[in-house]
Design a protein around this motif. Structure first.
Motif, mmCIF file in Angstrom:
data_model
loop_
_atom_site.group_PDB
_atom_site.id
_atom_site.type_symbol
_atom_site.label_atom_id
_atom_site.label_comp_id
_atom_site.label_asym_id
_atom_site.label_seq_id
_atom_site.Cartn_x
_atom_site.Cartn_y
_atom_site.Cartn_z
ATOM 1 N N MET A 1 43.002 32.280 50.089
ATOM 2 C CA MET A 1 43.194 32.887 51.376
ATOM 3 C C MET A 1 42.153 33.986 51.589
ATOM 4 S SD MET A 1 44.828 32.926 54.205
ATOM 5 C CE MET A 1 46.405 32.188 54.136
ATOM 6 N N ALA A 2 41.903 34.778 50.558
ATOM 7 C CA ALA A 2 40.934 35.867 50.686
ATOM 8 C C ALA A 2 39.548 35.326 50.993
ATOM 9 C CB ALA A 2 40.907 36.705 49.412
ATOM 10 N N ALA A 3 39.168 34.216 50.362
ATOM 11 C CA ALA A 3 37.859 33.624 50.632
ATOM 12 C C ALA A 3 37.797 33.108 52.067
ATOM 13 C CB ALA A 3 37.570 32.495 49.651
ATOM 14 N N PHE A 4 38.847 32.466 52.505
ATOM 15 C CA PHE A 4 38.890 31.945 53.874
ATOM 16 C C PHE A 4 38.734 33.064 54.893
ATOM 17 C CE2 PHE A 4 41.348 30.873 57.704
ATOM 18 C CZ PHE A 4 40.627 29.766 58.133
ATOM 19 N N LEU A 5 39.344 34.194 54.615
ATOM 20 C CA LEU A 5 39.273 35.342 55.522
ATOM 21 C C LEU A 5 38.032 36.199 55.288
ATOM 22 C CD1 LEU A 5 43.023 36.400 55.419
ATOM 23 C CD2 LEU A 5 41.832 35.173 57.254
ATOM 24 N N ASN A 6 37.235 35.823 54.294
ATOM 25 C CA ASN A 6 36.033 36.567 53.925
ATOM 26 C C ASN A 6 36.361 38.040 53.653
ATOM 27 O OD1 ASN A 6 33.362 36.526 53.216
ATOM 28 N ND2 ASN A 6 32.613 36.980 55.252
ATOM 29 N N ALA A 7 37.452 38.246 52.938
ATOM 30 C CA ALA A 7 37.881 39.598 52.585
ATOM 31 C C ALA A 7 36.825 40.258 51.702
ATOM 32 C CB ALA A 7 39.220 39.546 51.846
ATOM 33 N N PRO A 8 36.645 41.577 51.833
ATOM 34 C CA PRO A 8 35.606 42.263 51.058
ATOM 35 C C PRO A 8 35.774 42.135 49.545
ATOM 36 C CG PRO A 8 36.793 43.821 52.474
ATOM 37 C CD PRO A 8 37.372 42.463 52.701
ATOM 38 N N PHE A 9 36.977 41.914 49.089
ATOM 39 C CA PHE A 9 37.244 41.804 47.653
ATOM 40 C C PHE A 9 37.255 40.357 47.165
ATOM 41 C CE2 PHE A 9 41.240 41.911 49.971
ATOM 42 C CZ PHE A 9 41.853 40.753 49.519
ATOM 43 N N ALA A 10 37.014 39.401 48.030
ATOM 44 C CA ALA A 10 37.172 37.985 47.697
ATOM 45 C C ALA A 10 36.255 37.541 46.557
ATOM 46 C CB ALA A 10 36.937 37.117 48.925
ATOM 47 N N VAL A 11 35.008 37.949 46.575
ATOM 48 C CA VAL A 11 34.077 37.517 45.530
ATOM 49 C C VAL A 11 34.499 38.081 44.180
ATOM 50 C CG1 VAL A 11 31.708 37.698 44.676
ATOM 51 C CG2 VAL A 11 32.120 37.167 47.073
ATOM 52 N N GLU A 12 34.768 39.368 44.124
ATOM 53 C CA GLU A 12 35.120 39.994 42.853
ATOM 54 C C GLU A 12 36.388 39.384 42.257
ATOM 55 O OE1 GLU A 12 36.200 44.344 40.951
ATOM 56 O OE2 GLU A 12 35.497 44.235 43.016
ATOM 57 N N ARG A 13 37.423 39.268 43.048
ATOM 58 C CA ARG A 13 38.682 38.707 42.537
ATOM 59 C C ARG A 13 38.560 37.216 42.257
ATOM 60 N NH1 ARG A 13 43.292 41.739 46.168
ATOM 61 N NH2 ARG A 13 42.690 43.848 45.579
ATOM 62 N N GLY A 14 37.849 36.523 43.126
ATOM 63 C CA GLY A 14 37.658 35.085 42.917
ATOM 64 C C GLY A 14 36.879 34.798 41.651
ATOM 65 N N MET A 15 35.845 35.576 41.399
ATOM 66 C CA MET A 15 35.055 35.378 40.189
ATOM 67 C C MET A 15 35.845 35.734 38.938
ATOM 68 S SD MET A 15 32.163 33.940 40.658
ATOM 69 C CE MET A 15 31.344 34.319 39.113
ATOM 70 N N LYS A 16 36.733 36.710 39.040
ATOM 71 C CA LYS A 16 37.579 37.049 37.890
ATOM 72 C C LYS A 16 38.473 35.856 37.541
ATOM 73 C CE LYS A 16 39.047 41.145 37.163
ATOM 74 N NZ LYS A 16 39.698 42.457 37.217
ATOM 75 N N LEU A 17 39.068 35.248 38.544
ATOM 76 C CA LEU A 17 39.892 34.061 38.325
ATOM 77 C C LEU A 17 39.039 32.896 37.818
ATOM 78 C CD1 LEU A 17 42.055 34.326 41.551
ATOM 79 C CD2 LEU A 17 42.879 34.646 39.205
ATOM 80 N N PHE A 18 37.898 32.727 38.436
ATOM 81 C CA PHE A 18 36.968 31.648 38.107
ATOM 82 C C PHE A 18 36.550 31.699 36.642
ATOM 83 C CE2 PHE A 18 32.401 30.268 38.191
ATOM 84 C CZ PHE A 18 32.596 28.948 38.558
ATOM 85 N N THR A 19 36.203 32.872 36.153
ATOM 86 C CA THR A 19 35.720 32.999 34.780
ATOM 87 C C THR A 19 36.845 33.003 33.749
ATOM 88 O OG1 THR A 19 35.635 35.405 34.974
ATOM 89 C CG2 THR A 19 33.603 34.196 35.429
ATOM 90 N N ASN A 20 38.075 33.194 34.186
ATOM 91 C CA ASN A 20 39.194 33.227 33.244
ATOM 92 C C ASN A 20 39.960 31.916 33.168
ATOM 93 O OD1 ASN A 20 38.866 35.865 32.248
ATOM 94 N ND2 ASN A 20 39.804 36.709 34.068
ATOM 95 N N THR A 21 39.429 30.873 33.742
ATOM 96 C CA THR A 21 40.064 29.567 33.626
ATOM 97 C C THR A 21 39.136 28.647 32.849
ATOM 98 O OG1 THR A 21 41.166 27.806 34.839
ATOM 99 C CG2 THR A 21 39.166 28.661 35.812
ATOM 100 N N SER A 22 39.710 27.721 32.120
ATOM 101 C CA SER A 22 38.871 26.860 31.294
ATOM 102 C C SER A 22 38.851 25.412 31.764
ATOM 103 C CB SER A 22 39.331 26.914 29.837
ATOM 104 O OG SER A 22 40.675 26.499 29.739
ATOM 105 N N GLY A 23 39.795 25.018 32.588
ATOM 106 C CA GLY A 23 39.839 23.631 33.023
ATOM 107 C C GLY A 23 38.813 23.332 34.098
ATOM 108 N N GLN A 24 38.164 22.176 33.994
ATOM 109 C CA GLN A 24 37.124 21.850 34.961
ATOM 110 C C GLN A 24 37.687 21.725 36.370
ATOM 111 O OE1 GLN A 24 35.388 18.149 33.418
ATOM 112 N NE2 GLN A 24 36.054 17.067 35.227
ATOM 113 N N ARG A 25 38.886 21.210 36.529
ATOM 114 C CA ARG A 25 39.481 21.071 37.858
ATOM 115 C C ARG A 25 39.683 22.436 38.514
ATOM 116 N NH1 ARG A 25 44.418 17.216 38.411
ATOM 117 N NH2 ARG A 25 42.698 15.762 38.298
ATOM 118 N N GLU A 26 40.199 23.395 37.760
ATOM 119 C CA GLU A 26 40.416 24.736 38.293
ATOM 120 C C GLU A 26 39.097 25.428 38.625
ATOM 121 O OE1 GLU A 26 41.777 23.676 35.399
ATOM 122 O OE2 GLU A 26 43.904 23.547 35.877
#
Length: 85
Positions: A1-26
């Motif tokens: 949702m944050a990415a869709f709304l282009n929220a100012p924190f979207a990149v930082e939080r999204g990248m935190k989630l992105f780097t903390n998952t190991s599955g290729q689908r996620e």
């Protein structure tokens, strides 16, 4: 949702989630959501995101997966390399 709304924190939080998952689908899901974001990228986050595209070349899947990853990379490159306005 944050990415869709282009929220100012979207990149930082999204990248935190992105780097903390190991599955290729996620990871692909997060890459899809991050690809159009323009604002909020630090040089370190851009580097981490860019390096993922190299690593994703080892993912298992067929031609559709390779094409999907190529499209994500194309959109991500266009978004993160645009000059600030």
């Amino acid at each position: 949702m944050a990415a869709f709304l282009n929220a100012p924190f979207a990149v930082e939080r999204g990248m935190k989630l992105f780097t903390n998952t190991s599955g290729q689908r996620e990871q692909i899901g997060y890459a899809l959501n991050l690809r159009h974001l323009k604002d909020g990228w630090t040089p370190e986050l851009r580097e981490t995101y860019s390096k993922w595209f190299v690593l994703s070349g080892n993912y298992k899947g067929g031609t559709r997966l390779a094409n999907c990853l190529a499209e994500i990379k194309k959109h991500a490159t266009e978004s993160t390399n645009r000059p600030e306005t």
